[in-house]
Scaffold this active site. Structure first.
Site, PDB file in Angstrom:
ATOM      1  N   ASN A 153       0.882  -1.166   0.000  1.00 56.25           N
ATOM      2  CA  ASN A 153       0.000   0.000   0.000  1.00 56.25           C
ATOM      3  C   ASN A 153       0.925   1.222   0.000  1.00 56.25           C
ATOM      4  OD1 ASN A 153      -2.768   0.901   2.264  1.00 56.25           O
ATOM      5  ND2 ASN A 153      -2.427   1.435   0.139  1.00 56.25           N
TER       6      ASN A 153
ATOM      7  N   CYS B 230      -5.610   5.631   8.052  1.00 51.40           N
ATOM      8  CA  CYS B 230      -4.972   4.666   7.153  1.00 51.40           C
ATOM      9  C   CYS B 230      -3.988   3.854   7.974  1.00 51.40           C
ATOM     10  CB  CYS B 230      -4.273   5.384   6.003  1.00 51.40           C
ATOM     11  SG  CYS B 230      -3.455   4.266   4.842  1.00 51.40           S
ATOM     12  N   GLY B 231      -4.288   2.583   8.194  1.00 49.92           N
ATOM     13  CA  GLY B 231      -3.453   1.748   9.055  1.00 49.92           C
ATOM     14  C   GLY B 231      -2.074   1.482   8.502  1.00 49.92           C
TER      15      GLY B 231
ATOM     16  N   ASN C  96     -12.570   4.148   9.461  1.00 47.63           N
ATOM     17  CA  ASN C  96     -13.047   4.127   8.081  1.00 47.63           C
ATOM     18  C   ASN C  96     -14.191   3.136   7.938  1.00 47.63           C
ATOM     19  OD1 ASN C  96     -10.935   5.849   7.457  1.00 47.63           O
ATOM     20  ND2 ASN C  96      -9.613   4.258   6.652  1.00 47.63           N
TER      21      ASN C  96
ATOM     22  N   GLU D  88     -10.539  -0.131  -2.297  1.00 49.42           N
ATOM     23  CA  GLU D  88     -10.610   1.045  -1.437  1.00 49.42           C
ATOM     24  C   GLU D  88     -11.349   2.176  -2.136  1.00 49.42           C
ATOM     25  OE1 GLU D  88      -7.610   2.486   1.252  1.00 49.42           O
ATOM     26  OE2 GLU D  88      -6.192   1.021   0.418  1.00 49.42           O
TER      27      GLU D  88
ATOM     28  N   CYS E 239      -4.658  -2.899   2.791  1.00 51.45           N
ATOM     29  CA  CYS E 239      -5.407  -1.841   3.463  1.00 51.45           C
ATOM     30  C   CYS E 239      -5.362  -2.156   4.948  1.00 51.45           C
ATOM     31  CB  CYS E 239      -6.844  -1.789   2.957  1.00 51.45           C
ATOM     32  SG  CYS E 239      -7.914  -0.658   3.884  1.00 51.45           S
ATOM     33  N   GLY E 240      -4.702  -1.297   5.723  1.00 48.75           N
ATOM     34  CA  GLY E 240      -4.512  -1.594   7.137  1.00 48.75           C
ATOM     35  C   GLY E 240      -5.805  -1.615   7.927  1.00 48.75           C
ATOM     36  N   THR E 241      -6.659  -0.578   7.756  1.00 49.32           N
ATOM     37  CA  THR E 241      -7.928  -0.595   8.477  1.00 49.32           C
ATOM     38  C   THR E 241      -8.805  -1.739   7.972  1.00 49.32           C
ATOM     39  OG1 THR E 241      -8.919   1.030   6.969  1.00 49.32           O
ATOM     40  CG2 THR E 241      -7.859   1.879   8.967  1.00 49.32           C
TER      41      THR E 241
END
Length: 286
Positions: free
Chosen positions: A11, A81-82, A154, A205, A214-216
């Protein structure tokens, strides 16, 4: 103008140091920076600014020195954003403005970030909200399938599919159809259980498209899977494999979610003056 390029499990982000808040980061400039063929290329932009110097970060300034101003590749704002906050932390350490532990302000609130001796960065993502409604998601060739709605902060919809081959076959070049959709859009995660506490995931996303990670979304996938099997908040570690790598997630007994994974600074870049002038001119005339 100097910027950096970094990524967390694929990412990728353009980091823009702007500690004193002097830069107007317009949607047009974000899109120019993130363009894959004519810019640097990224899933989003991370502006590094002191919280006290940013209108959205000022309310957090007493508790967090730095604000992560995150923009999706299309120029839209995101709460958090994780993967990005791990890259943000890697930059703060590189710039020698924090040690191994920091509070970072985001539009979703303040998060605690810590770097371990092995270089793995862990983020306290806060407490998720698992909503009761079950939106129906369609992405060819998957038939309409109910998903779990999770906010962290999110908005996400998590859909379980049967086999890795089903996951690989999904067409995610266009946004999946979500009914009912959230007015501001949502990220959609598709997951397969590959073993106890192990998930394989792809994600589309909002404001970006399909991303390598995608971290979250990784955290939301674990929250949805744990809730479905009745193992929420049990302090066990989950592993989530995404196209860009692997992260681990722990849903703690106190309700908070920890995300751990790598962060890489790829390069420091000096933007060409003529390119930047043209990008700013285009932004001003848009």
């Amino acid at each position: 103008m100097r910027v950096l390029k970094g990524h967390g499990t694929g990412n990728d982000f353009v980091l823009v140091p702007d500690l004193d808040g002097a830069l107007e980061l317009t949607p047009e400039l974000v899109r120019a920076l993130c363009a894959r063929h004519t810019g640097i290329g990224a899933d989003g932009v991370l502006r590094v600014v002191r919280a006290a110097k940013d209108p959205d970060g000022a309310r957090y300034a007493a508790d967090a020195e730095f604000f992560m101003d995150y923009r999706n590749a299309d120029g839209s704002l995101a709460e958090m954003c994780g993967n990005g906050v791990r890259v943000f932390m890697a930059y703060l350490q590189r710039a020698c403005v924090v040690d191994h532990d920091a509070a970072v302000a985001t539009r979703g609130g303040i998060v605690r970030v810590q770097t371990g001796a092995d270089g793995v960065i862990t983020v306290d993502m806060g407490q998720p909200r698992v909503l009761a409604d079950r939106p129906v998601v369609t992405a060819a060739p998957l038939p309409p399938t109910p998903g779990a709605r999770v906010e962290l902060p999110n908005p996400h919809v998590v859909v379980e599919v049967g086999e890795p081959a089903d996951l690989a076959a999904l067409e995610l070049s266009d946004p999946p159809l979500v009914e009912p959709a959230r007015p501001g859009g949502q990220n959609v995660e598709f997951v397969v259980r590959t073993g106890p506490r192990q998930l394989l995931m792809r994600v589309h996303e909002r404001g970006v498209g399909e991303t390598q990670s995608c971290g979250t979304g990784i955290c939301a996938a674990v929250v949805a899977a744990a809730t479905a099997e009745g193992s929420e908040r049990d302090d066990t570690v989950w592993q989530v494999q995404v196209p860009g790598g692997s992260c681990s997630v722990t849903w703690r007994a106190d309700g908070t979610v920890l995300l751990s994974g790598p962060a890489v600074i790829v390069a420091e870049l000096d933007l060409d003056d003529s390119w930047l002038e043209a990008a700013l001119a285009a932004a001003g005339s848009a």
